[in-house]
Scaffold this motif. Structure first.
Motif, PDB file in Angstrom:
ATOM      1  N   VAL A  71      -0.404   6.106  11.160  1.00 33.37           N
ATOM      2  CA  VAL A  71       0.392   5.242  12.036  1.00 33.37           C
ATOM      3  C   VAL A  71       1.619   4.700  11.292  1.00 33.37           C
ATOM      4  N   VAL A  72       1.422   4.353  10.019  1.00 36.56           N
ATOM      5  CA  VAL A  72       2.552   3.871   9.224  1.00 36.56           C
ATOM      6  C   VAL A  72       3.610   4.977   9.106  1.00 36.56           C
ATOM      7  N   ASP A  73       3.135   6.200   8.901  1.00 32.09           N
ATOM      8  CA  ASP A  73       4.047   7.341   8.821  1.00 32.09           C
ATOM      9  C   ASP A  73       4.885   7.497  10.088  1.00 32.09           C
ATOM     10  N   SER A  74       4.329   7.056  11.208  1.00 31.19           N
ATOM     11  CA  SER A  74       5.063   7.190  12.472  1.00 31.19           C
ATOM     12  C   SER A  74       5.983   5.991  12.700  1.00 31.19           C
ATOM     13  N   GLY A  75       6.065   5.115  11.698  1.00 27.75           N
ATOM     14  CA  GLY A  75       6.933   3.954  11.827  1.00 27.75           C
ATOM     15  C   GLY A  75       6.234   2.727  12.381  1.00 27.75           C
ATOM     16  N   GLY A  76       4.943   2.811  12.612  1.00 25.63           N
ATOM     17  CA  GLY A  76       4.212   1.677  13.178  1.00 25.63           C
ATOM     18  C   GLY A  76       3.428   0.894  12.138  1.00 25.63           C
ATOM     19  N   GLN A  77       2.670  -0.081  12.638  1.00 23.63           N
ATOM     20  CA  GLN A  77       1.847  -0.906  11.758  1.00 23.63           C
ATOM     21  C   GLN A  77       0.390  -0.824  12.192  1.00 23.63           C
ATOM     22  N   ALA A  78      -0.487  -1.135  11.242  1.00 22.87           N
ATOM     23  CA  ALA A  78      -1.911  -1.164  11.563  1.00 22.87           C
ATOM     24  C   ALA A  78      -2.473  -2.522  11.169  1.00 22.87           C
ATOM     25  N   LEU A 114      11.868  -1.139  -6.229  1.00 27.81           N
ATOM     26  CA  LEU A 114      12.745  -0.166  -6.869  1.00 27.81           C
ATOM     27  C   LEU A 114      11.941   0.972  -7.489  1.00 27.81           C
ATOM     28  N   GLY A 115      12.352   2.177  -7.277  1.00 32.92           N
ATOM     29  CA  GLY A 115      11.719   3.308  -7.936  1.00 32.92           C
ATOM     30  C   GLY A 115      10.422   3.768  -7.308  1.00 32.92           C
ATOM     31  N   GLY A 116       9.973   3.079  -6.263  1.00 33.30           N
ATOM     32  CA  GLY A 116       8.724   3.477  -5.611  1.00 33.30           C
ATOM     33  C   GLY A 116       8.952   4.683  -4.714  1.00 33.30           C
ATOM     34  N   SER A 117       7.825   5.184  -4.167  1.00 29.56           N
ATOM     35  CA  SER A 117       7.935   6.302  -3.242  1.00 29.56           C
ATOM     36  C   SER A 117       8.641   5.853  -1.969  1.00 29.56           C
ATOM     37  N   GLU A 118       9.400   6.766  -1.405  1.00 26.96           N
ATOM     38  CA  GLU A 118      10.094   6.496  -0.157  1.00 26.96           C
ATOM     39  C   GLU A 118       9.102   6.190   0.965  1.00 26.96           C
ATOM     40  N   ASN A 119       7.942   6.815   0.837  1.00 28.05           N
ATOM     41  CA  ASN A 119       6.927   6.653   1.875  1.00 28.05           C
ATOM     42  C   ASN A 119       6.157   5.344   1.766  1.00 28.05           C
ATOM     43  N   ALA A 120       6.285   4.671   0.627  1.00 27.19           N
ATOM     44  CA  ALA A 120       5.432   3.516   0.356  1.00 27.19           C
ATOM     45  C   ALA A 120       5.586   2.427   1.412  1.00 27.19           C
ATOM     46  N   THR A 121       4.504   1.654   1.560  1.00 23.50           N
ATOM     47  CA  THR A 121       4.538   0.533   2.489  1.00 23.50           C
ATOM     48  C   THR A 121       4.030  -0.706   1.756  1.00 23.50           C
ATOM     49  N   LEU A 143       3.125 -13.734   7.216  1.00 18.57           N
ATOM     50  CA  LEU A 143       3.620 -13.691   8.591  1.00 18.57           C
ATOM     51  C   LEU A 143       4.960 -12.972   8.670  1.00 18.57           C
ATOM     52  N   THR A 144       5.808 -13.236   7.690  1.00 21.87           N
ATOM     53  CA  THR A 144       7.116 -12.581   7.668  1.00 21.87           C
ATOM     54  C   THR A 144       6.980 -11.073   7.480  1.00 21.87           C
ATOM     55  N   LEU A 145       6.102 -10.698   6.544  1.00 20.91           N
ATOM     56  CA  LEU A 145       5.890  -9.266   6.303  1.00 20.91           C
ATOM     57  C   LEU A 145       5.379  -8.550   7.555  1.00 20.91           C
ATOM     58  N   ALA A 146       4.511  -9.247   8.305  1.00 19.98           N
ATOM     59  CA  ALA A 146       3.963  -8.640   9.519  1.00 19.98           C
ATOM     60  C   ALA A 146       5.038  -8.551  10.599  1.00 19.98           C
ATOM     61  N   GLU A 147       5.757  -9.636  10.763  1.00 27.07           N
ATOM     62  CA  GLU A 147       6.728  -9.705  11.849  1.00 27.07           C
ATOM     63  C   GLU A 147       7.917  -8.765  11.617  1.00 27.07           C
ATOM     64  N   SER A 148       8.317  -8.632  10.361  1.00 29.18           N
ATOM     65  CA  SER A 148       9.470  -7.775  10.069  1.00 29.18           C
ATOM     66  C   SER A 148       9.092  -6.294  10.067  1.00 29.18           C
ATOM     67  N   GLY A 149       7.805  -6.032   9.986  1.00 28.92           N
ATOM     68  CA  GLY A 149       7.378  -4.640   9.929  1.00 28.92           C
ATOM     69  C   GLY A 149       7.327  -4.105   8.511  1.00 28.92           C
ATOM     70  N   GLN A 150       7.698  -4.922   7.532  1.00 26.89           N
ATOM     71  CA  GLN A 150       7.647  -4.461   6.139  1.00 26.89           C
ATOM     72  C   GLN A 150       6.222  -4.128   5.712  1.00 26.89           C
ATOM     73  N   ALA A 151       5.279  -4.922   6.211  1.00 29.14           N
ATOM     74  CA  ALA A 151       3.879  -4.622   5.903  1.00 29.14           C
ATOM     75  C   ALA A 151       3.385  -3.608   6.920  1.00 29.14           C
ATOM     76  N   GLY A 152       3.078  -2.417   6.439  1.00 30.18           N
ATOM     77  CA  GLY A 152       2.537  -1.395   7.334  1.00 30.18           C
ATOM     78  C   GLY A 152       1.081  -1.680   7.652  1.00 30.18           C
ATOM     79  N   ILE A 153       0.418  -2.368   6.723  1.00 30.58           N
ATOM     80  CA  ILE A 153      -1.001  -2.670   6.913  1.00 30.58           C
ATOM     81  C   ILE A 153      -1.210  -4.176   6.782  1.00 30.58           C
ATOM     82  N   VAL A 154      -1.726  -4.775   7.824  1.00 28.84           N
ATOM     83  CA  VAL A 154      -2.004  -6.213   7.807  1.00 28.84           C
ATOM     84  C   VAL A 154      -3.510  -6.399   7.941  1.00 28.84           C
TER      85      VAL A 154
END
Ligand code: ADP
Ligand code: MG
Length: 723
Positions: A310-317, A347-354, A372-383
């Motif tokens: 799901v993260v790969d598809s741009g979503g969150q779990a 910096l330097g992490g995988s492009e795919n990383a979440t 909350l910010t990580l969840a709301e912004s979508g930066q956290a792929g896994i909450v």
């Protein structure tokens, strides 16, 4: 003439209707006819009196053996003692100041007698029983023909309504019945050779023979299973009509990188389940899947892969855990399985990383705000979180998947609260703590697709389980402590589980339905720890864990334990599900008889997760021949969670078997027993499925559609009640 909706007042009259309503909640003919007989007595076959126990509320069929009326010595009044017999044993009935009853209760007359068995002067008796005599040849009064048949139905009675008075009312209702609309499609009815609804109701209440009663009961039991399965099949079909974002597995993504770095090979079972889940995620309607698996079968990694897709598809779990301890552990495990892949945005992490973040109720304001910010912004792929995830302040950028870990602690309502946080309905994967028998799964989770993981990853070592009788063999308890010392000396770790936190706290075990409010001396974590620390486990690194500790303390203790800095963890059942420390090899469960069978199996599942054999010791004060001991021996006898879950469920009431998720439908289940009626449920399921496949709206079956609507309405009403 009446039908099932006719008010009882019109059939039995005002006064009786009131008694029926207050006694058994029946208002209509239909309500009354759904008050089914518990069993039948056969005219002439007398009840075995020797089996009656003091305190039982009984209805018996017996014959008058002798009567004796005399004046009370020294006081006014008379006492009538009537002895009844089943041909062998005798029971006395006593009546005060009712000597006239002697005329009724003539020698040799048979009758039904109801009351509570008491004991007087060492003899069992019923005092002032209700009774109804069976008409014999000498009776000219044919008005009492409710006993015309050979089989006398015995009903669950109430104080104001002995069984035969109910029988009289029911007879009136049956006799008044006109046409009864049969909602069961005729084709299905004929296929099974069932009687019509009207016949079934008549035969159940007034059978001509036992076969007829059995068939009636079969049909009515099938009705319950069929309606329930129909409800679930319809709900499932409706879910399939919803739109969801399709999340097909993407090449070259996070998931692929994760698979490359996985430190073990997935089992065949895991791969199979993963394929099912990936298929679901790729569909454009939401997944609703239950993943049930044996303890330690590796559900987490399966769920994690789904989250990554799901993260790969741009979503969150979102991963919903039943306890804080478990949520924290998931954070640790998932971050470590992901390694650098969880350092998204760095910096330097995988492009795919979440990123992975945690939301719990008791975390401090700062870390909560960050999460909350990580969840709301979508930066956290896994909450990951506890029920705090359900709070209104938690928002997601694109919630695509909800994973509910160890379902039996979460209700449907919680799942729904979380779903409301997504735009389109999200995909849902539910994992159960306890594997349950197939038909129970079909009934309780019938609107979900089910995947099952039976095999454990290879290389797992056996777990040996012993019952340790603390009272008969106190030396065995000493031996338990020295076994812990031995394991620790070999570099391993141990759990000790106790039912309470301290002497004043209530038990943290789940067998209270068996024990009622009875208080026994139970081992507590806070009493046990100092005793062991200064005694048999002196010198070992010991830590305590229970639900009332502050979040930080819990977190720190579990972290230390999982990193091997603690040898022995003395804990309540907060470690019951999910906790995964492969280096732990012993679990000692104190007052093990206070825990349910499935609960013990879960606790035992904390060990045998690594490459060393496990030892589980069930310490108990229960006597050798008690049912509690038998339960423990059953746990010691098998490692098969499905079998143990069956034993567990067999001891529970039907309502507990079905759990909260079905409370709305529960009142509709009078005859059905999910463990006993497996083949019936199977049949009902496939009949319901076929019917809906051919006629999704039940257009050709209006009576059935109506019946289904009633059931749905009751479910919804119940749902709203719970708020
Ligand atoms: P449960 O199904 O009880 O939730 P977990 O997901 O906690 O089980 O898995 C139990 C342990 O087995 C974990 O330590 C996990 O990393 C490990 N594990 C999972 N799958 C495999 C596998 N295919 N081979 C070896 N170990 C595995
Ligand atoms: Mg788990």
């Amino acid at each position: 003439m009446a039908d099932l909706t006719t008010k009882l007042i019109d059939v039995v009259g005002d006064r009786t209707a009131k008694v029926l309503e207050s006694g058994i909640g029946a208002r209509t003919v239909g309500d009354l006819l759904r008050h089914y007989p518990r069993r039948y007595m056969v005219r002439g076959e007398l009840t075995d009196i020797s089996e009656l126990k003091e305190g039982d509320e009984v209805t018996i069929l017996a014959e008058v053996f002798s009567t004796n009326a005399r004046s009370l010595r020294g006081r006014k009044g008379t006492i009538l003692e009537v002895v009844v017999t089943d041909g062998t044993s005798k029971l006395s009935l006593t009546f005060f100041n009712q000597a006239w009853r002697e005329r009724d209760l003539r020698l040799g007359r048979q009758g039904l007698f109801a009351g509570k068995v008491g004991v007087f002067n060492g003899k069992r008796q019923l005092s002032h029983p209700d009774y109804e005599l069976i008409p014999d040849g000498s009776d000219v009064d044919s008005a009492i023909d409710e006993f015309a048949g050979k089989y006398l139905p015995v009903y669950p009675a109430t104080a104001k309504m002995p069984s035969w008075k109910l029988a009289q009312c029911i007879k009136l209702a049956v006799d008044s019945l006109d046409e009864v609309q049969d909602f069961l499609p005729e084709e299905i009815r004929k296929k099974h050779g069932y009687p019509t609804l009207k016949e079934a109701l008549m035969h159940l209440h007034q059978p001509e023979d036992i076969d007829q009663a059995d068939q009636a009961r079969q049909r009515l039991t099938f009705d319950e299973a069929f309606l329930l399965q129909l409800l679930l099949v319809v709900r499932r079909a409706e879910l399939r009509k919803l739109n969801a974002k399709s999340r097909p597995v993407r090449d070259g993504g996070l998931l692929e990188e994760f698979d490359r770095n996985l430190p073990f090979t997935l089992t065949a079972g895991q791969r199979e389940v993963i394929a099912e889940i990936e298929g679901d995620l790729a569909a454009s309607h939401p997944m609703h899947r239950l993943l049930q698996g044996e303890v330690g079968s590796g559900k987490t990694v399966v769920a994690l892969r789904a989250m990554l897709a799901v993260v790969d598809s741009g979503g969150q779990a979102a991963l919903l855990a039943p306890t804080e301890v478990l949520a924290q552990q998931h954070l640790r495990t998932i971050t470590s399985l992901l390694g650098p892949l969880s350092h998204g945005g760095m910096l330097g992490g995988s492009e795919n990383a979440t990123q992975v973040t945690l939301i719990t109720g008791s975390q401090n304001a700062l870390s909560r705000k960050e999460a909350l910010t990580l969840a709301e912004s979508g930066q956290a792929g896994i909450v990951i979180g506890t029920h705090a995830l359900l709070s209104q302040t938690v928002n997601f950028a694109d919630l695509g998947l909800i994973v509910v870990d160890e379902q039996h602690r979460f209700g449907v309502e919680q799942r729904d609260a979380l779903k409301a946080k997504a735009g389109l309905p999200p995909h849902v994967l539910v994992m159960t703590a306890t594997p349950i028998p197939r038909t129970v799964a079909m009934t309780v989770f019938g609107d979900l697709d089910v995947s099952t993981l039976r095999e454990l990853p290879s290389g797992r070592q056996v777990i040996t389980t012993h019952v340790v009788p603390a009272i008969e063999k106190p030396a065995f308890v000493e031996r338990a402590w020295s076994r812990i010392r031995e394991e620790v000396a070999n570099g391993h770790q141990a759990y000790i589980v106790a039912p309470r936190i301290n002497a004043t706290s209530s038990a943290d075990a789940d067998m209270d339905f068996l024990f009622g409010t009875q208080s026994t001396e139970l081992t507590s974590v806070e009493d046990l720890a100092p005793t062991l620390e200064s005694g048999p486990l002196n010198g070992l690194r010991i830590a305590l864990l229970h639900g009332q500790l502050p979040t930080d303390a819990k977190e720190e203790t579990m972290r230390a334990f999982s990193q091997g800095q603690v040898d022995v963890l003395i804990s309540t059942t907060v470690i019951e599900v999910g906790v995964d420390v492969p280096n732990a090899t012993v679990v000692v469960i104190m007052d093990a008889d206070r825990f349910g069978v499935s609960q013990l199996h879960q606790l035992r599942g904390r060990i045998g997760r690594g490459s060393a054999p496990g030892l589980c010791l069930l310490v108990t004060g229960a006597p050798a021949d008690s049912s509690a001991r038998a339960r423990l021996e059953a746990v010691a006898g098998t490692l098969d969670g499905f079998e143990l879950s069956r034993i567990d469920l067999e001891q529970r009431r039907e309502g507990d078997v079905l759990g909260v998720s079905q409370s709305g439908t529960r009142s509709h289940l009078r005859l059905l027993r999910v463990l006993r009626d497996e083949s019936l449920i199977d049949q009902a399921r496939s009949d319901a499925q076929n019917l809906i496949d051919n006629d999704a709206t039940l257009a050709a079956f209006p009576a059935l559609a109506h019946e289904l609507k009633i059931l749905q309405a009751d479910e919804n009403a119940d749902y709203i009640d719970k708020g």
